[in-house]
Write a protein that holds these residues in place. Structure first.
Motif, short mmCIF file in Angstrom:
data_model
loop_
_atom_site.label_atom_id
_atom_site.label_comp_id
_atom_site.label_asym_id
_atom_site.label_seq_id
_atom_site.Cartn_x
_atom_site.Cartn_y
_atom_site.Cartn_z
N SER A 105 -1.55 -15.82 -3.82
CA SER A 105 -1.33 -15.02 -5.04
C SER A 105 -2.65 -14.79 -5.79
CB SER A 105 -0.30 -15.68 -5.96
OG SER A 105 -0.75 -16.94 -6.39
N GLU A 130 -4.44 -12.08 -3.80
CA GLU A 130 -3.76 -10.79 -4.02
C GLU A 130 -4.10 -10.22 -5.39
OE1 GLU A 130 0.28 -11.94 -3.38
OE2 GLU A 130 0.21 -11.44 -1.24
N ASN A 131 -4.10 -11.07 -6.42
CA ASN A 131 -4.43 -10.61 -7.77
C ASN A 131 -5.86 -10.09 -7.85
OD1 ASN A 131 -1.90 -11.11 -8.87
ND2 ASN A 131 -2.42 -13.22 -9.40
N ARG A 157 -6.03 -6.82 -5.94
CA ARG A 157 -5.29 -5.79 -6.70
C ARG A 157 -6.17 -5.19 -7.79
NH1 ARG A 157 -0.89 -8.84 -8.12
NH2 ARG A 157 0.04 -8.30 -6.13
N TYR A 202 -5.12 -0.10 -0.02
CA TYR A 202 -4.48 -1.39 -0.28
C TYR A 202 -3.31 -1.14 -1.21
CZ TYR A 202 -4.03 -6.31 -1.63
OH TYR A 202 -3.56 -7.58 -1.86
N ASP A 203 -2.12 -1.45 -0.73
CA ASP A 203 -0.91 -1.27 -1.53
C ASP A 203 -0.46 -2.64 -2.03
OD1 ASP A 203 1.58 -0.79 -2.60
OD2 ASP A 203 2.32 0.34 -0.86
N PRO A 204 -0.58 -2.92 -3.32
CA PRO A 204 -0.24 -4.24 -3.85
C PRO A 204 1.22 -4.62 -3.66
CG PRO A 204 -1.12 -2.83 -5.59
CD PRO A 204 -1.07 -2.02 -4.34
N SER A 205 2.09 -3.66 -3.37
CA SER A 205 3.50 -3.99 -3.19
C SER A 205 3.81 -4.51 -1.79
CB SER A 205 4.37 -2.76 -3.48
OG SER A 205 4.13 -1.76 -2.52
N ILE A 206 2.83 -4.49 -0.90
CA ILE A 206 3.02 -4.96 0.47
C ILE A 206 2.42 -6.35 0.62
CG2 ILE A 206 2.37 -4.55 2.89
CD1 ILE A 206 2.37 -1.57 2.23
N ASP A 207 3.14 -7.22 1.29
CA ASP A 207 2.65 -8.57 1.59
C ASP A 207 1.85 -8.51 2.89
OD1 ASP A 207 2.13 -11.24 1.98
OD2 ASP A 207 4.22 -11.80 2.35
N TYR A 208 0.54 -8.50 2.77
CA TYR A 208 -0.33 -8.43 3.94
C TYR A 208 -0.57 -9.80 4.56
CZ TYR A 208 -1.38 -3.71 2.39
OH TYR A 208 -1.28 -2.40 2.01
#
Length: 141
Positions: A72, A75-76, A79, A106-112
């Motif tokens: 997280s 990701e933050n 983002r 980079y799409d923040p709604s996708i869990d890469y």
């Protein structure tokens, strides 16, 4: 294959402006060798490719270990940094077009997953350190 993330940071910053030799890392090691880091997952339809002189050395020697940061946290950071990076790609008169060559999708709604976020964040740390670039969101240096 539809690529959601495709980073082809062709680091052929091969000093085509007539410079000689590679850049030195803070410890004096030369990082002029070409590195390629690629991660692909067909089921999630993403791919990340980082082609950058010295990045592999950085990941293996200088970056924080995998697991040091939570997913997280990474990701933050990604983002917030990716949009700023992409703005710089779109402003070649203001920012060096040889550094900011390709947009990062980079799409923040996708869990890469952890590995992609780890490599992307550490690319920004490496990029910031190696090319003396600063983002409004600080990267650990």
């Amino acid at each position: 294959m539809r690529n959601i993330i495709y980073i082809a940071l062709l680091a052929l910053f091969i000093y085509s402006c007539g410079s000689s030799g590679g850049r030195d890392f803070p410890n004096g090691k030369n990082n002029s060798e070409n590195d390629t880091v690629r991660i692909a997952n067909d089921s999630l339809e993403y791919e990340i490719i980082i082609i950058e002189p010295g990045f592999n050395l950085f990941i293996n020697s200088y970056a924080r270990q995998r697991g040091y940061y939570s997913q997280s946290y990474l990701e933050n950071k990604n983002r917030l940094i990716v949009p700023e990076y992409n703005v710089r790609v779109g402003q070649p008169l203001r920012y060096d077009a040889n550094l900011y060559m390709n947009e990062i999708n980079y799409d923040p709604s996708i869990d890469y997953g952890y590995e992609v976020n780890y490599l992307l964040y550490n690319y920004f740390v490496y990029f910031s350190r190696n090319y003396n670039q600063r983002f409004s969101v600080p990267t650990r240096i």
